[in-house]
Scaffold this active site. Structure first.
Site, PDB file in Angstrom:
ATOM      1  N   THR A   1      -8.575  -1.551   2.711  1.00  0.00           N
ATOM      2  CA  THR A   1      -8.397  -2.174   1.415  1.00  0.00           C
ATOM      3  C   THR A   1      -8.848  -3.627   1.522  1.00  0.00           C
ATOM      4  OG1 THR A   1      -6.822  -2.524  -0.390  1.00  0.00           O
ATOM      5  CG2 THR A   1      -5.967  -2.749   1.864  1.00  0.00           C
TER       6      THR A   1
ATOM      7  N   ASN B   1     -14.369   1.965   2.099  1.00  0.00           N
ATOM      8  CA  ASN B   1     -12.905   1.983   2.152  1.00  0.00           C
ATOM      9  C   ASN B   1     -12.398   2.991   3.174  1.00  0.00           C
ATOM     10  OD1 ASN B   1     -13.446   4.395   0.769  1.00  0.00           O
ATOM     11  ND2 ASN B   1     -11.526   4.256  -0.386  1.00  0.00           N
TER      12      ASN B   1
ATOM     13  N   SER C   1       0.818  -1.207   0.000  1.00  0.00           N
ATOM     14  CA  SER C   1       0.000   0.000   0.000  1.00  0.00           C
ATOM     15  C   SER C   1       0.858   1.266   0.000  1.00  0.00           C
ATOM     16  CB  SER C   1      -0.918   0.008   1.228  1.00  0.00           C
ATOM     17  OG  SER C   1      -1.642   1.232   1.289  1.00  0.00           O
TER      18      SER C   1
ATOM     19  N   LYS D   1     -13.336  -4.166   2.788  1.00  0.00           N
ATOM     20  CA  LYS D   1     -14.259  -3.125   2.360  1.00  0.00           C
ATOM     21  C   LYS D   1     -15.715  -3.464   2.663  1.00  0.00           C
ATOM     22  CE  LYS D   1     -11.307  -1.219  -1.275  1.00  0.00           C
ATOM     23  NZ  LYS D   1     -11.201  -0.842  -2.698  1.00  0.00           N
TER      24      LYS D   1
ATOM     25  N   ASP E   1     -13.737   5.465  -3.027  1.00  0.00           N
ATOM     26  CA  ASP E   1     -13.307   4.875  -4.296  1.00  0.00           C
ATOM     27  C   ASP E   1     -14.127   5.432  -5.456  1.00  0.00           C
ATOM     28  OD1 ASP E   1     -11.267   3.270  -3.339  1.00  0.00           O
ATOM     29  OD2 ASP E   1     -12.548   1.518  -3.062  1.00  0.00           O
TER      30      ASP E   1
END
Length: 286
Positions: A69, A94, A22, A73, A112
């Protein structure tokens, strides 16, 4: 949201599994530095779906927000006191943000959708009315949410569309079609293709239509990032499509998270520069 970070520790993090890849820490830490939020920190933690409840219950009062992530979610929705309409419609969150008036309350957001909308717009696809979405999981539902009622979505899947994804599209008033993986003829008349699956899972790219006689070039967005051009992106370029970058989705969903968690408008230029530097570092490590 907590808008001040002077004298009181404020903690945020990204959780998921796997999580080592990430780039969210680079983005959020750059934002805190640019905003002079010196008492804020942002961590990375490996948390899977089975461990989420215990990890969440262990957060103390210094915690302000979480980025989620995969595979968290969907499970994160159950931890929220309040769920925003976008998160509810997509069945995916998220972002979790602690309340200010009631510190025991958390709100679930889905940024997102903002990231996807912005990435498509930057590539020339504004207000799409039709999409082909590869996959039918949580990120696919976020892609579907970029369409207004009356739009058309083609879901390209290996076996069958997840019921919750089909239900979301129908509830949003969309025309829904399904095709098998690699049936690229369905992409001939859409405004954009959004792939939400690993690049190696996308087959038969020779069948992606060549763009001819279109007033506006359609767009391909592969949501993965950090490993250079994907096969889908290369095929799209060769066939005359515009290519939206997965890093743009990442950047702009993160700017919205920063705004929600800190109460400040996100410093886009600082976050963008941090993302470029992190990507260069990652490539140098290979």
């Amino acid at each position: 949201m907590l808008s001040e970070g002077r004298g009181v520790a404020r903690r945020c993090a990204v959780w998921g599994s796997p999580i080592g890849h990430s780039l969210s820490p680079a983005l959020h830490r750059a934002a805190y530095a640019a905003l002079a939020l010196h008492d804020w920190s942002y961590e990375r933690r490996e948390v899977d779906a089975s461990g989420f409840a215990d990890a969440f219950a262990g957060l103390d009062g210094t915690w302000v927000g979480l980025s989620l992530t995969m595979p968290l979610k969907e499970v994160a929705l159950g931890a929220a006191t309040t769920v925003t309409p976008v998160a509810a419609a997509t069945g995916a969150a998220n972002t979790l943000v602690r309340g200010t008036d009631d510190p025991s309350a958390w709100t679930a957001h889905n940024t997102d959708v903002h990231g996807l909308t912005t990435a498509l717009r930057l590539a020339g696809c504004t207000d799409p009315t039709s999409l082909l979405v590869v996959g039918s999981g949580a990120t696919a539902r976020s892609a579907i949410a970029t369409l207004a009622p009356g739009g058309r979505v083609v879901l390209m899947v290996r076996d069958r569309v997840r019921p919750e994804t089909f239900g979301q599209a129908e509830a949003a008033g969309l025309v829904v079609e399904t095709v098998g993986l690699g049936e690229w003829a369905a992409a001939a008349e859409v405004d954009a293709v959004v792939s939400t699956v690993p690049p190696a899972s996308v087959p038969d790219l020779d069948g992606l239509p060549v763009v001819t006689h279109r007033d506006q070039r359609p767009v391909v967005l592969d949501v993965v990032y950090g490993s250079g051009r994907t096969p889908l992106q290369r095929a799209a370029r060769e066939r005359g499509w515009s290519v939206a970058e997965g890093t743009d989705m990442l950047l702009h969903q993160a700017t919205e998270q920063v705004r929600l968690m800190t109460g400040h408008e996100a410093p886009l230029s600082a976050m963008s520069a941090a993302l470029r530097a992190a990507l260069l570092d990652r490539r140098a490590e290979r």
